[in-house]
Design a protein around this motif. Sequence first.
Motif, short mmCIF file in Angstrom:
data_model
loop_
_atom_site.label_atom_id
_atom_site.label_comp_id
_atom_site.label_asym_id
_atom_site.label_seq_id
_atom_site.Cartn_x
_atom_site.Cartn_y
_atom_site.Cartn_z
N ILE A 269 0.82 -1.26 0.07
CA ILE A 269 -0.04 -0.12 -0.03
C ILE A 269 0.89 1.26 -0.04
N ALA A 270 1.94 1.27 0.80
CA ALA A 270 2.76 2.52 0.85
C ALA A 270 3.54 2.82 -0.40
N ASP A 271 3.87 1.41 -1.31
CA ASP A 271 4.60 1.61 -2.37
C ASP A 271 3.41 2.10 -3.51
N ALA A 272 2.14 1.65 -3.44
CA ALA A 272 1.26 1.96 -4.27
C ALA A 272 0.90 3.60 -4.23
N ARG A 273 0.80 4.00 -3.07
CA ARG A 273 0.31 5.62 -2.72
C ARG A 273 1.39 6.23 -3.02
N ALA A 274 2.61 5.69 -2.90
CA ALA A 274 3.79 6.64 -3.30
C ALA A 274 3.86 7.02 -4.81
N ARG A 275 3.53 6.13 -5.68
CA ARG A 275 3.08 6.14 -7.08
C ARG A 275 1.92 6.73 -7.65
N ALA A 276 0.93 7.02 -6.77
CA ALA A 276 -0.36 7.15 -7.20
C ALA A 276 -0.64 8.47 -7.76
N THR A 277 -1.66 8.35 -9.06
CA THR A 277 -2.15 9.45 -9.66
C THR A 277 -3.36 10.13 -8.84
#
Length: 438
Positions: A269-277
Motif C-alpha cells: 500500500i505504501a508503495d502504491a500510494r507513493a506512485r499514485a495519480t
Amino acid sequence: MSDPALDAAGSSLPLSSTLAPAKAAAAPPARGVLHNEAHDEARAERAGKEHAIDAWRGFAALLVAYFHCRQVVWVGMQAFHQSVGHSLSPNALAAYLTFPIAWGSAGVPIFFVISGYCIHRGGALRLAGNPAYRLDTGNFWLRRFARIYPVLLAALVLTFALDSLSLQFPPVSHKIREIGLHAFLVNLFSLQSVAGKTYGSNGALWTLSLEVQFYAIYPLLFALRRRIGMTAVLAIVAAINVVSAYVLERHDIQFFTSYWFSWTLGAWIADARARATDARAPGWLYGLAAAFVAAGCAAFHFGQYGAFQLWALGFAVYLYKVLEPRDPARREAAGMPALPRTSLQTLLHGVFRPLSRALSFFGDFSFSLYLIHLPIFVLLSSWLFRSSLQMSIWPSFGYMLVAVPAAYLFYRLVELPAMRWSASFKPKTAPKTSLTPR
C-alpha cells in the motif's frame, strides 16, 4: 507494535509525505492565493491521513488489551449467558455489549498491516523520486534496535516484577509461564515459539517476535522491490506464506513467514500510494473490506490463523481506499476541480473526527500498552480474586482504567527516551540533487 516514529528511510511519517515523486515536482506551479490555499489544504489532508493511522493503531491496541482483559477476569459469554439468561440488569447489558470483543484479536493483523505501511513508506517515496535509491541497511537495523530493544527489555523486567508478585497469591494463575533466565533470553532475542514460550504472563509478546523478524528481513524485501517491483514481491511473499502455514503454523510454530503476507500488504500500500495519480479508487472497495472482515469473523470459529489472514486483507483494502490521494494542490495545478464533500461525508467527518483524535492519543503509546497490559491484568486478578473468573463484567473495565495510565507512564519514562535515542541515529538529510536519477 507498529512504530510511527521512524520509517525505514529515517524520516518521521508526518514529514515524509512532503517528499513527492519527481514527476509531481515538475508540475506547473499554480497561481497566487488559490495555490497557497490548495497547498495548505493538501498538507492538512496528508496530516489527517497520518492522524488516521495513529487512530487505528490506538484502536487496535485497546481492542487487543480488552480482549485479553476479558479472558483474564471474566467467565466468558457462554458461561455468563447460561447463568443470567435474558436478564436486563446493568451487568448483563454491559456484558452482552462486549460481545464483539470476542474477535478482539483482529487488532493483531491491523498492527501488522500498519507496521508494513509505516516502515516502507519513506523508502517507497524515495524510490518514486529516484529508482536508484538504496536502503542503508546498517542504519535501519541500528535504529530498529534502538527503538525496540530498550522498551522490550524494560517490559520483560516489569513482567518479571509483576509476575513475581502474582505468584504470591495462590492458586497461581495459569496465565503465568516460566519466568527464568532461559525464557527471558528467548523473549529478548525474539525466539518465541522457535526456542521457547512467551515470558511469564506476557503472552502478547509472540507477535513482537514476528515484528522483529519482519524488520530483520526488510532489507531483502526492499532489494527485491527495486529489482522486480512490489506487486511481484507481494506475490512471492503470499506463496511463502501459504507454504509456511502448512509446514509451520499447523504444528503451532509461529514464525514470521506465516504472517509475512499481512505485513507486506502494508508495504505494498505504501508503495502504491507513493506512485499514485489523482485517480480515485472505486467506492466498492469499502464493501469488499467489510466482506473480508465479516469472513474473518466467521473463520475465527474454525481457527485464529485463517481469520488473521482475512482480517489483514479486509483492513488492507480499507487502508488502500482511505489513503487515496486527493491532493487539492495537485488537482488545482492541473486545472482539475476540487473534490467536494457530500453532506453525508461532512456529517460523518464531524461525528468521527473527535473519536479519531481520541484514538490517536492512545495510538501514541499503543506499543507500551501492548507490551505491559497482560502482566497488569494477571496481577490484579491474582490479588483481588485469587485468579478466579468473575461473573461480573465490571472488574474488566476497572482493569483497563489501571492498565492504560500505567502504559502511558511507561511510554513517558521508557518508550519516549528510546524513540529519541533511535532518532539520534537518523541519517542527515541528503541534498535534493541526490534524489534525481543519474
